[in-house]
Design a protein around this motif. Structure first.
Motif, PDB file in Angstrom:
ATOM      1  N   SER A 105      -5.281  -2.504   5.617  1.00 15.53           N
ATOM      2  CA  SER A 105      -5.765  -2.047   4.307  1.00 15.53           C
ATOM      3  C   SER A 105      -5.102  -0.739   3.908  1.00 15.53           C
ATOM      4  O   SER A 105      -4.791  -0.518   2.736  1.00 15.53           O
ATOM      5  CB  SER A 105      -7.285  -1.886   4.333  1.00 15.53           C
ATOM      6  N   GLU A 106      -4.848   0.121   4.893  1.00 19.69           N
ATOM      7  CA  GLU A 106      -4.174   1.387   4.610  1.00 19.69           C
ATOM      8  C   GLU A 106      -2.755   1.131   4.124  1.00 19.69           C
ATOM      9  O   GLU A 106      -2.283   1.768   3.178  1.00 19.69           O
ATOM     10  CB  GLU A 106      -4.156   2.240   5.883  1.00 19.69           C
ATOM     11  N   GLU A 108      -1.594  -1.522   2.660  1.00 26.69           N
ATOM     12  CA  GLU A 108      -1.627  -2.107   1.316  1.00 26.69           C
ATOM     13  C   GLU A 108      -1.880  -1.039   0.260  1.00 26.69           C
ATOM     14  O   GLU A 108      -1.262  -1.044  -0.808  1.00 26.69           O
ATOM     15  CB  GLU A 108      -2.709  -3.192   1.255  1.00 26.69           C
ATOM     16  N   TRP A 109      -2.799  -0.113   0.559  1.00 20.29           N
ATOM     17  CA  TRP A 109      -3.092   0.960  -0.399  1.00 20.29           C
ATOM     18  C   TRP A 109      -1.862   1.846  -0.599  1.00 20.29           C
ATOM     19  O   TRP A 109      -1.506   2.197  -1.736  1.00 20.29           O
ATOM     20  CB  TRP A 109      -4.270   1.800   0.089  1.00 20.29           C
ATOM     21  N   LYS A 112       0.854   0.454  -2.814  1.00 19.51           N
ATOM     22  CA  LYS A 112       0.508   0.393  -4.240  1.00 19.51           C
ATOM     23  C   LYS A 112       0.460   1.764  -4.897  1.00 19.51           C
ATOM     24  O   LYS A 112       0.438   1.869  -6.126  1.00 19.51           O
ATOM     25  CB  LYS A 112      -0.856  -0.288  -4.416  1.00 19.51           C
ATOM     26  N   HIS A 113       0.408   2.830  -4.108  1.00 20.22           N
ATOM     27  CA  HIS A 113       0.198   4.163  -4.662  1.00 20.22           C
ATOM     28  C   HIS A 113       1.292   5.124  -4.226  1.00 20.22           C
ATOM     29  O   HIS A 113       1.875   4.988  -3.154  1.00 20.22           O
ATOM     30  CB  HIS A 113      -1.157   4.720  -4.221  1.00 20.22           C
TER      31      HIS A 113
END
Length: 304
Positions: A105-106, A108-109, A112-113
């Motif tokens: 999840s890290e 993926e975040w 995106k950022h």
């Protein structure tokens, strides 16, 4: 949880040896929750699985290998210190899965950022809040809260920009492994290599997560390890790091002593301190983003 042992390995042991093996195996994967779990509203919180009960776990894994009497004796031994509910230890499959889910999840975040944009947005909000409270008396709670939150943004940015490029750039990952001895010299078991998707990346992140990214020397060391020669005549972050370093004692007082010095005097955080830290952090973020882009461009050019 699958057995990581074979029944044939212990079937010829004596009864005492079997009980010792079962107890040792249980302790390998389970721990007293006081060592692993947060305490929430009067009880332990188990975010990574559990609580586990020694009797249930041992019957699941040793039924037919140990007799009922032997299992019950192991349970009594394990619970003799008063621990009846157990947490997953660090190498329990539930803990490993939770960590892998977190890393996924890290990643993926971070993909995106932009670490730079996120930090700039946060610092702008803090600057606006500080300005609204510019006439507040020194050491008021609002000034200390803004001051400490600025440190959190700075730490988060430094960690995120490193993690983002370790995820995305093979050259950065290789440099970190080569430049940081405790990562370079890390040994992996066959089981770690088999169980983990990317044990090297996990080792890097574990190392990052245990470091203090409010320390200007640590920040610079890791950035240089990841991105090479990390300063130039055109872009110099020495001034920003000096400001950050000079304000670090007040951060320590705010975080660890509720805004008091070791002499129990107010730490003296005022609007000028807040604005100095925000200004140095905004400049540091912008320059670091430029430096990282420059170093990655250079590395890409060399690779081609």
């Amino acid at each position: 949880m699958k057995n990581d042992f074979k029944a044939s390995e212990i079937e010829n042991m004596s009864s005492d040896e079997k009980r010792e093996f079962a107890a040792s195996w249980f302790r390998t994967f389970h721990d007293d929750p006081v060592n692993e779990m947060p305490w929430v509203e009067g009880e332990y919180f188990y975010p990574y699985g559990g609580p586990y009960y020694a009797s249930e776990v041992l019957y699941d894994h040793f039924d037919g290998i140990l007799s009922d009497e032997e299992i019950e004796r192991v349970v009594s031994e394990l619970e003799s210190d008063g621990v009846m509910e157990w947490a997953p230890a660090g190498n329990h499959p539930d803990q490993i899965q939770a960590y892998e889910d977190y890393v996924q999840s890290e990643s993926e975040w971070l993909r995106k950022h932009s670490a730079v944009q996120e930090a700039e947005n946060a610092l702008l909000e803090l600057s606006e809040m500080a300005y609204v409270n510019r006439h507040a008396e020194p050491d008021t709670l609002i000034l200390r809260m803004i001051f400490v939150q600025c440190w959190s943004v700075l730490e988060g940015f430094s960690l995120n920009i490193l993690k983002k490029h370790v995820f995305e750039e093979e050259a950065v990952r290789k440099r970190v492994v080569e430049e940081i001895p405790c990562i370079r010299n890390r040994k992996f078991s066959v089981k770690e290599i088999q169980d983990k998707i990317d044990p090297v990346q996990d080792a890097i992140f574990e190392h990052f997560e245990t470091r203090s990214f409010h320390n200007s020397a640590i920040i610079k060391m890791f950035l240089q390890a990841a991105f090479g020669e990390f300063e130039s005549a055109a872009i110099d972050i020495k001034t920003e790091l000096a400001t950050i370093r000079n304000l670090a004692p007040k951060r320590h007082d705010c975080v660890h002593r509720n805004g008091k010095t070791v002499e129990d005097a107010p730490t003296g955080v005022d609007y000028n301190d807040v604005e100095s830290l925000i200004g140095a952090s905004r400049s540091f973020v912008a320059k670091t983003g430029a430096l990282v882009a420059r170093e990655l461009y250079k590395q890409e050019g060399v690779a081609q």
